[in-house]
Design a protein around this motif. Structure first.
Motif, PDB file in Angstrom:
ATOM      1  N   ALA A  84       6.722   6.132  15.629  1.00 56.25           N
ATOM      2  CA  ALA A  84       5.652   5.811  16.481  1.00 56.25           C
ATOM      3  C   ALA A  84       4.154   5.607  15.553  1.00 56.25           C
ATOM      4  N   SER A  85       4.620   6.204  14.133  1.00 56.05           N
ATOM      5  CA  SER A  85       3.197   5.851  13.999  1.00 56.05           C
ATOM      6  C   SER A  85       3.396   4.137  12.949  1.00 56.05           C
ATOM      7  N   GLU A  86       4.372   3.256  13.307  1.00 54.07           N
ATOM      8  CA  GLU A  86       4.071   1.787  12.420  1.00 54.07           C
ATOM      9  C   GLU A  86       3.967   1.433  13.878  1.00 54.07           C
ATOM     10  N   THR A  87       4.081   1.891  14.698  1.00 51.68           N
ATOM     11  CA  THR A  87       4.366   1.163  16.080  1.00 51.68           C
ATOM     12  C   THR A  87       2.720   1.276  16.281  1.00 51.68           C
ATOM     13  N   TYR A  88       1.807   2.084  16.627  1.00 48.53           N
ATOM     14  CA  TYR A  88       0.284   2.111  16.604  1.00 48.53           C
ATOM     15  C   TYR A  88      -0.156   1.617  15.364  1.00 48.53           C
ATOM     16  N   ASN A  89       0.485   1.462  14.186  1.00 47.57           N
ATOM     17  CA  ASN A  89      -0.577   0.485  13.480  1.00 47.57           C
ATOM     18  C   ASN A  89       0.272  -0.730  13.491  1.00 47.57           C
ATOM     19  N   THR A  90       1.324  -1.368  14.480  1.00 52.79           N
ATOM     20  CA  THR A  90       1.039  -2.535  14.347  1.00 52.79           C
ATOM     21  C   THR A  90       0.000  -2.834  15.618  1.00 52.79           C
ATOM     22  N   ALA A  91       0.102  -2.178  16.157  1.00 50.38           N
ATOM     23  CA  ALA A  91      -0.116  -2.266  17.557  1.00 50.38           C
ATOM     24  C   ALA A  91      -2.241  -2.213  17.419  1.00 50.38           C
ATOM     25  N   PHE A  92      -2.286  -1.896  16.201  1.00 52.19           N
ATOM     26  CA  PHE A  92      -3.470  -1.726  15.807  1.00 52.19           C
ATOM     27  C   PHE A  92      -4.235  -3.195  15.435  1.00 52.19           C
ATOM     28  N   GLU A  93      -3.138  -3.613  14.633  1.00 53.35           N
ATOM     29  CA  GLU A  93      -3.620  -5.153  13.861  1.00 53.35           C
ATOM     30  C   GLU A  93      -3.372  -6.065  15.275  1.00 53.35           C
ATOM     31  N   THR A  94      -2.568  -5.792  16.138  1.00 55.25           N
ATOM     32  CA  THR A  94      -2.167  -7.285  17.304  1.00 55.25           C
ATOM     33  C   THR A  94      -3.636  -6.736  17.502  1.00 55.25           C
ATOM     34  N   HIS A  95      -4.257  -6.131  18.252  1.00 53.08           N
ATOM     35  CA  HIS A  95      -4.657  -5.919  18.927  1.00 53.08           C
ATOM     36  C   HIS A  95      -6.228  -6.704  17.843  1.00 53.08           C
ATOM     37  N   LEU A  96      -6.464  -6.616  16.787  1.00 55.82           N
ATOM     38  CA  LEU A  96      -7.439  -6.262  15.830  1.00 55.82           C
ATOM     39  C   LEU A  96      -7.841  -8.158  15.659  1.00 55.82           C
ATOM     40  N   THR A  97      -6.661  -8.636  15.110  1.00 60.82           N
ATOM     41  CA  THR A  97      -6.086  -9.753  14.914  1.00 60.82           C
ATOM     42  C   THR A  97      -6.342 -11.253  16.591  1.00 60.82           C
ATOM     43  N   ALA A  98      -5.635 -10.387  17.478  1.00 56.57           N
ATOM     44  CA  ALA A  98      -6.582 -10.924  18.878  1.00 56.57           C
ATOM     45  C   ALA A  98      -7.475 -11.347  19.722  1.00 56.57           C
ATOM     46  N   ARG A  99      -8.539 -10.123  19.060  1.00 57.82           N
ATOM     47  CA  ARG A  99     -10.014  -9.734  18.726  1.00 57.82           C
ATOM     48  C   ARG A  99     -10.611 -10.180  18.309  1.00 57.82           C
ATOM     49  N   LEU A 100     -10.820 -10.789  17.130  1.00 57.55           N
ATOM     50  CA  LEU A 100     -11.505 -11.160  16.001  1.00 57.55           C
ATOM     51  C   LEU A 100     -11.219 -12.062  15.024  1.00 57.55           C
ATOM     52  N   GLY A 101      -9.824 -11.753  15.020  1.00 55.30           N
ATOM     53  CA  GLY A 101      -9.333 -13.471  14.119  1.00 55.30           C
ATOM     54  C   GLY A 101      -8.972 -12.209  12.675  1.00 55.30           C
ATOM     55  N   VAL A 102      -8.531 -11.694  12.891  1.00 58.23           N
ATOM     56  CA  VAL A 102      -8.631 -11.199  11.004  1.00 58.23           C
ATOM     57  C   VAL A 102      -7.346 -11.053  11.075  1.00 58.23           C
ATOM     58  N   THR A 103      -7.183 -10.497   9.838  1.00 57.95           N
ATOM     59  CA  THR A 103      -5.853 -10.914   9.260  1.00 57.95           C
ATOM     60  C   THR A 103      -5.072  -9.996   8.244  1.00 57.95           C
ATOM     61  N   PHE A 104      -3.929  -9.074   8.115  1.00 50.37           N
ATOM     62  CA  PHE A 104      -4.029  -7.507   6.745  1.00 50.37           C
ATOM     63  C   PHE A 104      -3.317  -8.149   5.716  1.00 50.37           C
ATOM     64  N   THR A 105      -3.706  -7.928   5.005  1.00 55.98           N
ATOM     65  CA  THR A 105      -2.728  -7.964   3.751  1.00 55.98           C
ATOM     66  C   THR A 105      -1.705  -6.637   3.070  1.00 55.98           C
ATOM     67  N   PRO A 106      -0.490  -6.598   2.759  1.00 55.57           N
ATOM     68  CA  PRO A 106      -0.789  -5.359   1.893  1.00 55.57           C
ATOM     69  C   PRO A 106      -1.197  -5.386   0.620  1.00 55.57           C
ATOM     70  N   ARG A 107      -1.549  -3.990   0.219  1.00 59.39           N
ATOM     71  CA  ARG A 107      -2.444  -3.525  -0.855  1.00 59.39           C
ATOM     72  C   ARG A 107      -1.736  -3.687  -2.079  1.00 59.39           C
ATOM     73  N   PRO A 108      -2.088  -4.137  -2.918  1.00 61.30           N
ATOM     74  CA  PRO A 108      -1.994  -4.265  -4.609  1.00 61.30           C
ATOM     75  C   PRO A 108      -1.267  -2.965  -5.133  1.00 61.30           C
ATOM     76  N   ASP A 109      -2.253  -1.765  -5.054  1.00 63.39           N
ATOM     77  CA  ASP A 109      -1.346  -0.671  -5.480  1.00 63.39           C
ATOM     78  C   ASP A 109      -0.578   0.440  -5.393  1.00 63.39           C
ATOM     79  N   THR A 110      -0.125  -0.505  -3.895  1.00 59.55           N
ATOM     80  CA  THR A 110       1.397   0.283  -3.687  1.00 59.55           C
ATOM     81  C   THR A 110       2.354   1.184  -4.463  1.00 59.55           C
ATOM     82  N   THR A 111       2.004   2.068  -4.486  1.00 60.65           N
ATOM     83  CA  THR A 111       3.319   3.596  -5.112  1.00 60.65           C
ATOM     84  C   THR A 111       4.376   2.395  -5.030  1.00 60.65           C
ATOM     85  N   ALA A 112       5.221   2.243  -5.948  1.00 56.42           N
ATOM     86  CA  ALA A 112       6.546   1.496  -6.277  1.00 56.42           C
ATOM     87  C   ALA A 112       7.367   2.553  -5.168  1.00 56.42           C
TER      88      ALA A 112
END
Length: 302
Positions: free
Chosen positions: A53-81
């Motif tokens: 459910a959390s991943e579905t929400y996160n993806t919906a967040f991204e797809t709607h913002l991308t569709a509305r504003l054209g922004v893209t998303f990238t992974p943070r470089p400081d993610t813990t292994a």
């Protein structure tokens, strides 16, 4: 049941007052059965699907913002292994993200203190269970009380002033460079073709199998959501959900997964079956799967 009753509340900031758009969903603990009777909700299936459910929400967040504003998303470089990467809007300076992550900074600082205390008391680093407990304690120890409500306009004004005070008068302009200023172009139809579904399903199963020997449909769905937002970021929101449903169904099919469930020794009458034909004695979404690759690996180790 006749469905869930839930209320969604959008919050624009964190408890530390930083911009942090998120949604809280309160689900009623009562549900109405098909027979009209009201009963207590069995929340175990909801708990089992929380990551999906959390991943579905996160993806919906991204797809709607991308569709509305054209922004893209990238992974943070400081993610813990070993952890799933946090994704940020591409182009927003990392220093500004860190500045508006005071809640996270407070939790991490308190967690580091708790780990040092644990190490001094026990002579070793905390295990997975103990580390999880310390993280929860750090969250609670730094949890501030709710502040008086403010309008979104007043919050935006305050954030703008903080940003300019810390990074200069052109700070807002730097942030807005990450927003192209228009909706994203539609994804090519070929991106959602059946061949891509098969490739995505195979990759989802392979990824889950690196972390688990058995899995549920919710583990697969979470991985499918991660793959789709990374591989097809410009997929329209409506088409995204259709694609995620199709890839998930294909991934748990016999083409890619083997069922770990024993056949039922009983043939329940229609009165003891749900509308989809499933027995009322089974828990929805709880069936476990594995793959031939996992079984072959276990055979080699035996």
């Amino acid at each position: 049941t006749n469905g869930l009753i839930a209320a969604a509340f959008e919050h624009w900031d964190s408890r530390a007052g930083d911009p942090n758009l998120h949604t809280h969903v309160a689900v009623s603990s009562k549900v109405q059965g098909k027979d009209g009777k009201w009963r207590a909700l069995d929340a175990r299936p909801l708990y089992a699907m929380k990551v999906a459910a959390s991943e579905t929400y996160n993806t919906a967040f991204e797809t709607h913002l991308t569709a509305r504003l054209g922004v893209t998303f990238t992974p943070r470089p400081d993610t813990t292994a070993g952890r799933e990467p946090v994704r940020e809007i591409t182009g927003v300076p990392s220093a500004m993200i860190a500045f508006f992550s005071r809640r996270r900074a407070a939790i991490e600082a308190r967690y580091a203190e708790l780990v040092r205390d644990y190490r001094a008391a026990h002579g070793h680093d905390p295990g997975t269970g103990a580390a999880y407990g310390l993280a929860r304690q750090a969250n609670l120890d730094t949890r501030q009380g709710k502040k008086p409500p403010r309008s979104l306009d007043s919050k935006r004004t305050a954030w703008r002033e903080e940003l300019q005070e810390r990074f200069g008068t052109d700070a807002v302009t730097q942030v807005m460079k990450a927003v192209p200023g228009g909706p994203a172009a539609e994804a090519p139809a070929a991106l959602a073709c059946a061949a891509d579904h098969e490739a995505l399903a195979e990759r989802a199963v392979a990824a889950v199998a690196t972390r688990r020997s058995t899995w549920t449909v919710w583990n697969i769905r979470a991985e499918v959501e991660r793959l789709l937002r990374a591989e097809i970021p410009f997929l329209p929101p409506e088409q995204h959900r259709e694609t995620a449903d199709a890839v998930t169904a294909l991934a748990v099919s016999p083409a890619f997964c083997l069922s770990c469930e024993a056949p039922s020794p009983l043939d329940e009458p229609p009165e003891l079956r749900r509308p989809d034909g499933e027995s009322v004695f089974t828990r929805h979404g709880a069936d476990r799967f594995t793959s031939q690759a996992v079984l072959d690996a276990e055979a080699r180790l035996a």
